[in-house]
Scaffold this motif. Sequence first.
Motif, PDB file in Angstrom:
ATOM      1  N   GLU A  18       0.831  -1.208   0.000  1.00 14.47           N
ATOM      2  CA  GLU A  18       0.000   0.000   0.000  1.00 14.47           C
ATOM      3  C   GLU A  18       0.865   1.258   0.000  1.00 14.47           C
ATOM      4  OE1 GLU A  18      -3.264   0.395  -0.366  1.00 14.47           O
ATOM      5  OE2 GLU A  18      -3.356  -1.765  -0.686  1.00 14.47           O
ATOM      6  N   ILE A  19       1.874   1.246   0.855  1.00 18.94           N
ATOM      7  CA  ILE A  19       2.765   2.413   0.952  1.00 18.94           C
ATOM      8  C   ILE A  19       3.449   2.666  -0.395  1.00 18.94           C
ATOM      9  CG2 ILE A  19       5.000   3.145   1.923  1.00 18.94           C
ATOM     10  CD1 ILE A  19       3.142   3.527   4.109  1.00 18.94           C
ATOM     11  N   ARG A  40       7.028  15.481   3.424  1.00 17.71           N
ATOM     12  CA  ARG A  40       6.310  16.040   4.578  1.00 17.71           C
ATOM     13  C   ARG A  40       4.996  15.322   4.840  1.00 17.71           C
ATOM     14  NH1 ARG A  40       6.954  22.450   5.518  1.00 17.71           N
ATOM     15  NH2 ARG A  40       9.216  22.493   5.384  1.00 17.71           N
ATOM     16  N   LEU A  41       4.450  14.716   3.805  1.00 22.30           N
ATOM     17  CA  LEU A  41       3.172  14.011   3.970  1.00 22.30           C
ATOM     18  C   LEU A  41       3.338  12.634   4.599  1.00 22.30           C
ATOM     19  CD1 LEU A  41       1.568  14.747   0.479  1.00 22.30           C
ATOM     20  CD2 LEU A  41       0.885  15.730   2.674  1.00 22.30           C
ATOM     21  N   ASP A  45       9.059   7.496  10.029  1.00 23.42           N
ATOM     22  CA  ASP A  45      10.053   6.495   9.651  1.00 23.42           C
ATOM     23  C   ASP A  45      10.237   6.425   8.138  1.00 23.42           C
ATOM     24  OD1 ASP A  45      10.893   5.667  12.172  1.00 23.42           O
ATOM     25  OD2 ASP A  45       9.238   4.247  12.387  1.00 23.42           O
ATOM     26  N   LEU A  46       9.132   6.491   7.426  1.00 20.08           N
ATOM     27  CA  LEU A  46       9.215   6.459   5.966  1.00 20.08           C
ATOM     28  C   LEU A  46       9.819   7.762   5.439  1.00 20.08           C
ATOM     29  CD1 LEU A  46       8.635   5.209   3.202  1.00 20.08           C
ATOM     30  CD2 LEU A  46       6.282   5.987   3.391  1.00 20.08           C
ATOM     31  N   GLN A  47       9.503   8.830   6.120  1.00 27.55           N
ATOM     32  CA  GLN A  47      10.050  10.128   5.702  1.00 27.55           C
ATOM     33  C   GLN A  47      11.586  10.087   5.691  1.00 27.55           C
ATOM     34  OE1 GLN A  47      10.017  14.224   7.877  1.00 27.55           O
ATOM     35  NE2 GLN A  47       7.916  13.746   7.282  1.00 27.55           N
ATOM     36  N   LYS A  48      12.146   9.495   6.745  1.00 24.65           N
ATOM     37  CA  LYS A  48      13.609   9.407   6.832  1.00 24.65           C
ATOM     38  C   LYS A  48      14.173   8.583   5.677  1.00 24.65           C
ATOM     39  CE  LYS A  48      15.755   8.641  10.803  1.00 24.65           C
ATOM     40  NZ  LYS A  48      16.013   8.031  12.131  1.00 24.65           N
ATOM     41  N   THR A  49      13.487   7.481   5.389  1.00 24.92           N
ATOM     42  CA  THR A  49      13.970   6.618   4.299  1.00 24.92           C
ATOM     43  C   THR A  49      13.888   7.344   2.964  1.00 24.92           C
ATOM     44  OG1 THR A  49      13.227   4.672   5.488  1.00 24.92           O
ATOM     45  CG2 THR A  49      13.581   4.406   3.141  1.00 24.92           C
ATOM     46  N   MET A  50      12.752   7.998   2.726  1.00 32.90           N
ATOM     47  CA  MET A  50      12.577   8.666   1.432  1.00 32.90           C
ATOM     48  C   MET A  50      13.571   9.815   1.278  1.00 32.90           C
ATOM     49  SD  MET A  50      10.539   6.989  -0.378  1.00 32.90           S
ATOM     50  CE  MET A  50       9.756   7.903  -1.689  1.00 32.90           C
ATOM     51  N   ARG A  51      13.823  10.506   2.365  1.00 37.25           N
ATOM     52  CA  ARG A  51      14.818  11.584   2.280  1.00 37.25           C
ATOM     53  C   ARG A  51      16.188  11.008   1.910  1.00 37.25           C
ATOM     54  NH1 ARG A  51      13.070  16.492   3.917  1.00 37.25           N
ATOM     55  NH2 ARG A  51      11.279  16.558   5.331  1.00 37.25           N
ATOM     56  N   ALA A  52      16.484   9.809   2.464  1.00 37.94           N
ATOM     57  CA  ALA A  52      17.776   9.178   2.142  1.00 37.94           C
ATOM     58  C   ALA A  52      17.854   8.837   0.658  1.00 37.94           C
ATOM     59  CB  ALA A  52      17.959   7.918   2.988  1.00 37.94           C
ATOM     60  N   PHE A  53      16.778   8.275   0.137  1.00 41.14           N
ATOM     61  CA  PHE A  53      16.782   7.862  -1.271  1.00 41.14           C
ATOM     62  C   PHE A  53      16.734   9.052  -2.239  1.00 41.14           C
ATOM     63  CE2 PHE A  53      15.298   3.444  -0.139  1.00 41.14           C
ATOM     64  CZ  PHE A  53      16.311   2.776  -0.817  1.00 41.14           C
ATOM     65  N   LEU A  54      16.102  10.124  -1.778  1.00 41.15           N
ATOM     66  CA  LEU A  54      15.839  11.209  -2.731  1.00 41.15           C
ATOM     67  C   LEU A  54      16.807  12.389  -2.612  1.00 41.15           C
ATOM     68  CD1 LEU A  54      11.919  11.134  -2.760  1.00 41.15           C
ATOM     69  CD2 LEU A  54      13.509  10.085  -4.380  1.00 41.15           C
ATOM     70  N   VAL A  55      17.948  12.174  -1.958  1.00 40.16           N
ATOM     71  CA  VAL A  55      18.964  13.242  -2.009  1.00 40.16           C
ATOM     72  C   VAL A  55      19.365  13.401  -3.479  1.00 40.16           C
ATOM     73  CG1 VAL A  55      19.869  12.934   0.336  1.00 40.16           C
ATOM     74  CG2 VAL A  55      20.873  11.636  -1.549  1.00 40.16           C
ATOM     75  N   PRO A  56      19.706  14.603  -3.883  1.00 39.88           N
ATOM     76  CA  PRO A  56      19.902  14.844  -5.317  1.00 39.88           C
ATOM     77  C   PRO A  56      20.856  13.862  -6.004  1.00 39.88           C
ATOM     78  CG  PRO A  56      19.881  16.905  -4.118  1.00 39.88           C
ATOM     79  CD  PRO A  56      19.806  15.833  -3.090  1.00 39.88           C
ATOM     80  N   ARG A  57      21.916  13.446  -5.327  1.00 42.56           N
ATOM     81  CA  ARG A  57      22.902  12.608  -6.026  1.00 42.56           C
ATOM     82  C   ARG A  57      22.372  11.202  -6.332  1.00 42.56           C
ATOM     83  NH1 ARG A  57      24.663  13.323  -0.811  1.00 42.56           N
ATOM     84  NH2 ARG A  57      24.922  11.454   0.469  1.00 42.56           N
ATOM     85  N   GLY A 122       7.165   2.415  12.730  1.00 38.89           N
ATOM     86  CA  GLY A 122       7.450   1.366  13.707  1.00 38.89           C
ATOM     87  C   GLY A 122       8.359   0.287  13.133  1.00 38.89           C
ATOM     88  N   GLN A 123       8.837   0.520  11.907  1.00 41.16           N
ATOM     89  CA  GLN A 123       9.742  -0.405  11.209  1.00 41.16           C
ATOM     90  C   GLN A 123       9.190  -1.838  11.255  1.00 41.16           C
ATOM     91  OE1 GLN A 123      13.868   0.521  12.305  1.00 41.16           O
ATOM     92  NE2 GLN A 123      13.666   2.400  11.123  1.00 41.16           N
ATOM     93  N   GLY A 124      10.038  -2.819  11.530  1.00 45.37           N
ATOM     94  CA  GLY A 124       9.528  -4.203  11.493  1.00 45.37           C
ATOM     95  C   GLY A 124       9.282  -4.778  12.867  1.00 45.37           C
ATOM     96  N   GLU A 125       9.265  -3.911  13.870  1.00 44.01           N
ATOM     97  CA  GLU A 125       9.310  -4.398  15.248  1.00 44.01           C
ATOM     98  C   GLU A 125       8.084  -5.219  15.653  1.00 44.01           C
ATOM     99  OE1 GLU A 125      10.184  -0.753  17.270  1.00 44.01           O
ATOM    100  OE2 GLU A 125      12.197  -0.685  16.410  1.00 44.01           O
ATOM    101  N   ARG A 126       6.915  -4.818  15.170  1.00 49.87           N
ATOM    102  CA  ARG A 126       5.716  -5.545  15.612  1.00 49.87           C
ATOM    103  C   ARG A 126       5.712  -6.995  15.110  1.00 49.87           C
ATOM    104  NH1 ARG A 126       0.617  -2.763  12.653  1.00 49.87           N
ATOM    105  NH2 ARG A 126      -0.343  -3.861  14.373  1.00 49.87           N
TER     106      ARG A 126
END
Lengths: 466, 381
Positions: A18-19, A40-41, A45-57, A122-126
Amino acid sequence: MTVRQFKPYEGLINRVYEIFSIVDKLPERMSDEEVEGVTRLLPSDLQKTMRAFLVPRLRKSSLVFLKAIKAWLDGAHQAKREGKKVILVPFNFPPEIVYCFENAWPITSEVLSTLGVAALEGQGERYWDYAMGLGLPDFACSANMIEVGSCLTESDFAPDAVINDCFASCDINSKTHEFLARYLDIPLLFLEKTVDNTERGIRQYYRYFEALIRDLEEFLEEELDEERMREVIGYANQASELYWELWDLHRFSPCPVPNAFSLMTYGVRYTMWGTEDGVRVMRSMVETSKERLERGEYPAEEEVARSLWTYTSYYFDLAGLFNWMEENGITHLGDGLDLFFPRVIDTGSRESMLEGMAEITRNMPMTRWMGAPSMSMHWLDDLAWWARELSADCCIYCGHHSCKQTWSAVTIVRNELMKRAGIPTLVLQGDSWIRRMTPIETLQELIQEFVDNVVRRGRRRAARAR
Amino acid sequence: MEALQGRSTDIHTEYVRSWKERGGKVLGYACVATPVEIIEAAGILPYRIKAFGHPDTELGDSYLARFNCRFCRSCLQLGLDGTYDFLDGLIETNGCDHLRGMFENWQYAKKYEFFHYLKVPHFVRQDSMEYFTEELSLLKLAVEEHFGVEITDDALREAVGTMNQVQARLKDLYALREEERPRLSGAETLRVICTGSSMRAADFLSLLDRLVEEKSRDPGMEARARLLLLGSATDEVGLVAEIEDQGGLVVADALCYGSRSFWGREGESLEEPLRYLAEKYLGNLFCPRMFMEYERRRDFILDRARQARVDGAIITYNKFCDLHGVEAVSLRSDLEKNGIPVLVLEKDYGSPADAGRIRTRVQAFLERIGGRTAERVEATR
């Protein structure tokens, strides 16, 4: 009547799927403002990942990669709808073998766990906690147990069969998958690695491999079609050539290949090798790296260390590891999971293709080292060769706590790497997929200290000696 | 029995000393998948590596990590501190990841002239059986070449015959243990088997003959609860004694230093002795390292439980033991489905720090199953 603790929409695969529908809506090129708006939407946790992937380089290749992962997840759902068999495989089983069958689709345990960790709040903890609640041991491998934990809820998208080729190279992985198959009452197909690299051992491995193919044909009620094999292996061959092109780009200093491409390379390898999408992502990474080489781009002022990660990296904070390292001048030349030695397979006949695939399977990461007659020596030989090839000046063993087989051999490997190649190894401890064990800040501190006090000093000593 | 008890928890026993003084050779092995008949037929003493709950691991820890099983770290410790210097070589098997690590580091540090890796498949099928038979012929060849001996088929058949008698005698002993008034305790039984795994089969057999005869006259003992003990590599006589000190009596086991080391071990035909041994060992490896055989292991364990009329079962495994850690989940469920209460006891091998915790948990378990025991005793009156 059993009361399910999870609703279907709470399952890992279902949530990740879904994500990832967001990814479909992203354009192929995004401005900084668009990235900012989208992230921002998202939940934190996903925000951090997407920011990592979407840095300009990384952005261009990341988008190709993320869309391809979405297509892979789509493929699994479509296969299910069409009555095909979805087969859960471990990372060390080449998915292209499953793609050679019309009636099957591979989903990869460790990749799904990683996607859950990267994409879900919550990553994969549950899912890990659910598995622990069933009594499974807390020293199990989170790489599998997160995804398996979700499957065990019996509420998630479920595989129709499991392939396991980990015994003889990883006890916990193989037992976890065997347990899952029994719990879900689905077939377990298996392939043993003979811990024997003599001609006899290799011949025996080929016999086992052929038996697995027969088991698959029987389970899928489908005989391997030579033309389909040729097509799949053709894509795999193209991806292999691109892999070695990317490999050569790692030789430059500063390294033009972004650190996160290490993760993306094996993300492709373990999910879509043998598909057009796989080729597309590999090509994009090569192009991006070439462009960066031409422009002389590197995220830090100076490349202060060229590190090899000897087995796995950490996946619970991609920005905190991959991006942080290169922003501090520490190149991540790849980890053990990148070392899968792709080769171009002769597509002349069914036999040559099967033999080529058997040889590739025999040399997948973990299988090649831990399934060797010595757990340390083959691994060590590869690391020493790799370090020489890419002019690495340090190694980092992440110390994923459940990797007991590598923990069994790491002392020998560390000692011998120093003796043979003069390369120091930092031994860390932590769980690669669960942030609870060692926080990223602690790991960063240890890496930084190692680089400052060992690697930089070593470089200075070497420069003085010259 | 006294003779056996006296020798039971020494590593370098009087028996081994005397054997070495007479010029005998000793080969170390760790896993029940090792066909000791080949070593016996070469005139060598097969010695199963043990640590008897040895608590120190500082040398072992300089090679293996704290995420490795402490049993293996303890054995490695004894290998590195010189305790095992009487060994003339090692036979490695791929029993589990920890065991492989133990052997690899041991050999890395000590460099035995004779070090042979016996590769044991993880499943039973025609092709794996053929491969294992070849593996046994390679082991035989390696022993012959290194020690300058010839291992004839006749010698192998003789070793098989003696070992089969040992195994039959051990079953007799287990039958005495399973009686309504068991004639020997779990700790005694573990001592016997551990002692035997450091002796030549013929000598162990004569001891066993005497022991069975002696124990047959024993009036037996009563227990607060009859227990089945199962799980990972457990040579900790002290642990079993501790459980029994709380009032539970271990009347049956499925341990690899216990019944799993000898139960159900028969091959097909002795015409080809190595093929016979391959069938005997690979075909009867009641160990979770084997794949696709869970139901067989479960049935074996349930049979042991029924045969011994147990009131409860203790599944014990060493921290970080992947094979038994995962298997325990299914076994617990299956035992409980069959009306057998279960205590799952994860422990740090040989660690004195764990003793109090274990005692409390065993006491609580015995309290829990106490009612059942009373009912059973009542029913037998």
